[in-house]
Design a protein around this motif. Structure first.
Motif, PDB file in Angstrom:
ATOM      1  N   TYR A 123     -28.716 -25.399  38.654  1.00  0.00           N
ATOM      2  CA  TYR A 123     -29.443 -26.673  38.541  1.00  0.00           C
ATOM      3  C   TYR A 123     -30.561 -26.538  37.519  1.00  0.00           C
ATOM      4  O   TYR A 123     -31.396 -25.636  37.613  1.00  0.00           O
ATOM      5  N   VAL A 124     -30.574 -27.449  36.543  1.00  0.00           N
ATOM      6  CA  VAL A 124     -31.608 -27.469  35.507  1.00  0.00           C
ATOM      7  C   VAL A 124     -32.474 -28.702  35.720  1.00  0.00           C
ATOM      8  O   VAL A 124     -31.992 -29.840  35.657  1.00  0.00           O
ATOM      9  N   LYS A 125     -33.740 -28.479  35.983  1.00  0.00           N
ATOM     10  CA  LYS A 125     -34.660 -29.583  36.239  1.00  0.00           C
ATOM     11  C   LYS A 125     -35.061 -30.268  34.924  1.00  0.00           C
ATOM     12  O   LYS A 125     -35.206 -29.600  33.899  1.00  0.00           O
ATOM     13  N   PRO A 126     -35.271 -31.592  34.934  1.00  0.00           N
ATOM     14  CA  PRO A 126     -35.778 -32.262  33.740  1.00  0.00           C
ATOM     15  C   PRO A 126     -37.277 -32.030  33.587  1.00  0.00           C
ATOM     16  O   PRO A 126     -37.992 -31.840  34.579  1.00  0.00           O
ATOM     17  N   LEU A 127     -37.756 -32.011  32.358  1.00  0.00           N
ATOM     18  CA  LEU A 127     -39.189 -31.918  32.103  1.00  0.00           C
ATOM     19  C   LEU A 127     -39.868 -33.253  32.400  1.00  0.00           C
ATOM     20  O   LEU A 127     -39.216 -34.303  32.478  1.00  0.00           O
ATOM     21  N   LYS A 128     -41.188 -33.217  32.545  1.00  0.00           N
ATOM     22  CA  LYS A 128     -41.935 -34.449  32.816  1.00  0.00           C
ATOM     23  C   LYS A 128     -41.779 -35.456  31.684  1.00  0.00           C
ATOM     24  O   LYS A 128     -41.814 -36.667  31.908  1.00  0.00           O
TER      25      LYS A 128
ATOM     26  N   ASP B  46     -41.317 -23.972  24.444  1.00  0.00           N
ATOM     27  CA  ASP B  46     -40.534 -24.281  25.641  1.00  0.00           C
ATOM     28  C   ASP B  46     -39.079 -24.596  25.318  1.00  0.00           C
ATOM     29  O   ASP B  46     -38.262 -24.765  26.234  1.00  0.00           O
ATOM     30  N   THR B  47     -38.747 -24.693  24.037  1.00  0.00           N
ATOM     31  CA  THR B  47     -37.370 -24.993  23.645  1.00  0.00           C
ATOM     32  C   THR B  47     -36.602 -23.732  23.242  1.00  0.00           C
ATOM     33  O   THR B  47     -35.404 -23.809  22.973  1.00  0.00           O
ATOM     34  N   LEU B  48     -37.287 -22.583  23.183  1.00  0.00           N
ATOM     35  CA  LEU B  48     -36.662 -21.350  22.695  1.00  0.00           C
ATOM     36  C   LEU B  48     -36.210 -20.462  23.841  1.00  0.00           C
ATOM     37  O   LEU B  48     -36.903 -20.309  24.844  1.00  0.00           O
TER      38      LEU B  48
ATOM     39  N   ASN C  11     -20.990 -23.300  28.155  1.00  0.00           N
ATOM     40  CA  ASN C  11     -19.731 -23.935  28.537  1.00  0.00           C
ATOM     41  C   ASN C  11     -19.947 -25.321  29.136  1.00  0.00           C
ATOM     42  O   ASN C  11     -18.990 -26.064  29.351  1.00  0.00           O
ATOM     43  N   SER C  12     -21.222 -25.649  29.409  1.00  0.00           N
ATOM     44  CA  SER C  12     -21.573 -26.956  29.984  1.00  0.00           C
ATOM     45  C   SER C  12     -22.402 -27.793  29.026  1.00  0.00           C
ATOM     46  O   SER C  12     -23.137 -28.692  29.459  1.00  0.00           O
ATOM     47  N   GLY C  13     -22.339 -27.492  27.736  1.00  0.00           N
ATOM     48  CA  GLY C  13     -23.052 -28.297  26.753  1.00  0.00           C
ATOM     49  C   GLY C  13     -24.484 -27.898  26.519  1.00  0.00           C
ATOM     50  O   GLY C  13     -25.225 -28.600  25.820  1.00  0.00           O
ATOM     51  N   ASP C  14     -24.926 -26.775  27.120  1.00  0.00           N
ATOM     52  CA  ASP C  14     -26.274 -26.236  26.935  1.00  0.00           C
ATOM     53  C   ASP C  14     -27.347 -27.155  27.529  1.00  0.00           C
ATOM     54  O   ASP C  14     -27.066 -28.260  27.993  1.00  0.00           O
ATOM     55  N   ILE C  15     -28.608 -26.681  27.480  1.00  0.00           N
ATOM     56  CA  ILE C  15     -29.749 -27.432  28.002  1.00  0.00           C
ATOM     57  C   ILE C  15     -30.416 -28.172  26.848  1.00  0.00           C
ATOM     58  O   ILE C  15     -30.816 -27.546  25.871  1.00  0.00           O
ATOM     59  N   PRO C  16     -30.557 -29.489  26.920  1.00  0.00           N
ATOM     60  CA  PRO C  16     -31.272 -30.213  25.865  1.00  0.00           C
ATOM     61  C   PRO C  16     -32.767 -29.928  25.925  1.00  0.00           C
ATOM     62  O   PRO C  16     -33.252 -29.270  26.859  1.00  0.00           O
ATOM     63  N   ASP C  17     -33.510 -30.421  24.949  1.00  0.00           N
ATOM     64  CA  ASP C  17     -34.954 -30.182  24.902  1.00  0.00           C
ATOM     65  C   ASP C  17     -35.684 -30.771  26.103  1.00  0.00           C
ATOM     66  O   ASP C  17     -36.801 -30.355  26.415  1.00  0.00           O
ATOM     67  N   THR C  18     -35.056 -31.737  26.774  1.00  0.00           N
ATOM     68  CA  THR C  18     -35.696 -32.351  27.937  1.00  0.00           C
ATOM     69  C   THR C  18     -35.430 -31.582  29.231  1.00  0.00           C
ATOM     70  O   THR C  18     -35.873 -31.993  30.301  1.00  0.00           O
ATOM     71  N   GLY C  19     -34.698 -30.456  29.147  1.00  0.00           N
ATOM     72  CA  GLY C  19     -34.446 -29.637  30.330  1.00  0.00           C
ATOM     73  C   GLY C  19     -35.445 -28.495  30.436  1.00  0.00           C
ATOM     74  O   GLY C  19     -35.925 -27.975  29.428  1.00  0.00           O
ATOM     75  N   ASP C  20     -35.742 -28.095  31.653  1.00  0.00           N
ATOM     76  CA  ASP C  20     -36.724 -27.043  31.906  1.00  0.00           C
ATOM     77  C   ASP C  20     -36.042 -25.672  31.830  1.00  0.00           C
ATOM     78  O   ASP C  20     -35.386 -25.234  32.781  1.00  0.00           O
ATOM     79  N   LYS C  21     -36.203 -24.999  30.712  1.00  0.00           N
ATOM     80  CA  LYS C  21     -35.599 -23.672  30.530  1.00  0.00           C
ATOM     81  C   LYS C  21     -36.390 -22.578  31.240  1.00  0.00           C
ATOM     82  O   LYS C  21     -35.900 -21.463  31.394  1.00  0.00           O
TER      83      LYS C  21
END
Length: 264
Positions: free
Chosen positions: A225-230, A24-26, A175-185
């Motif tokens: 909009y990037v949703k956070p993971l549970k 889920d992080t790739l 350009n916005s700092g990317d999605i961290p591992d806690t974001g739902d890609k």
């Protein structure tokens, strides 16, 4: 011994449940085949059609430049160093009726047209009023940067502007700092403006097929909009080491509390 076994079991269960799975992080995984694909992705981006509140950068050049100076902003030679404020004041804003107002030419309706079509419209109007031959003038029409908004689980939220003709979703997020591992890609939302209102589209950035999506390239005024993971709401870590540390802290607090209560 039984108590230690239960604690160990609880720790393992908590770690396995609360960790973010590696897959889920790739980004851009080939989910259809077991091997890497060499298929060429055909882009499906459609030409952008101008909307209300867009700002157009219009420049007109001619053999006798002094005859078209009224159309161009003062200090045109410094445009490469212009800021967003400069683009706002020097550009032509599309009003609520879909028009722009140009010197001598008056109101021109540009709503729903591409920049190439607007260029042709302006050239035709100039030929009707000022010039006799098309090769006497040269018109360029561009959007004054691609502006979009990013919110949710990203490195840096807010409204961003990229001075490029085309920007894909990965460039916008980078350009916005990317999605961290806690974001739902797997479910990134694109909220896009249309004359009749807003529409929401979903992109799975972990799948290579996202590049086949007609929404792979963002458009001006898009909201991402990037949703956070549970796991974010659970307050646990994103990997096993972080989770073990968090659980160890909690267990240490519980053990200390039990020992203090036993002494009372």
């Amino acid at each position: 011994m039984t108590r230690l076994f239960l604690i160990a079991l609880l720790t393992i269960a908590s770690v396995s449940v609360s960790c973010v799975p590696y897959k889920d992080t790739l980004y851009l995984q080939n989910k259809n085949t077991a091997t890497d694909s060499t298929q060429i992705i055909v882009e499906k981006q459609k030409p952008y059609r101008v909307q209300i509140n867009d700002i157009l950068n219009i420049r007109i050049k001619a053999a006798k430049q002094e005859t078209v100076q009224i159309f161009n902003p003062i200090g045109e030679g410094d445009l490469n160093a212009s800021s967003e404020e400069r683009a706002y004041f020097d550009g032509f804003t599309v009003d609520l009726h879909g028009n722009i107002l140009m010197p001598k030419l008056g109101e021109i309706n540009v709503l729903g047209f591409t920049t190439d079509e607007i260029k042709q419209i302006i050239e035709n109007k100039l030929l009707e009023t000022e010039y006799k031959a098309a090769n006497d003038i040269f018109v360029t029409v561009k959007l004054t940067g691609l502006q979009y908004t990013v919110t949710g689980e990203v490195g840096s939220t807010g409204t961003k502007t990229i001075f490029k003709e085309r920007v894909n979703i990965f460039e916008a997020l980078a350009n916005s700092g990317d999605i961290p591992d806690t974001g739902d890609k797997k479910d990134v939302l694109i909220i896009r403006q249309f004359p009749q209102g807003q529409k929401i589209f979903h992109l799975d950035l972990t799948d290579t097929n996202v590049m086949n999506s007609p929404y792979y390239y963002i458009q001006p005024n898009d909201m991402i909009y990037v949703k956070p993971l549970k796991q974010k709401s659970w307050g646990t870590g994103t990997n096993a080491i972080q989770n073990i540390g968090a659980i160890a802290t909690v267990l240490s607090l519980i053990t200390t509390t039990i020992l203090l209560l036993d002494r009372i």
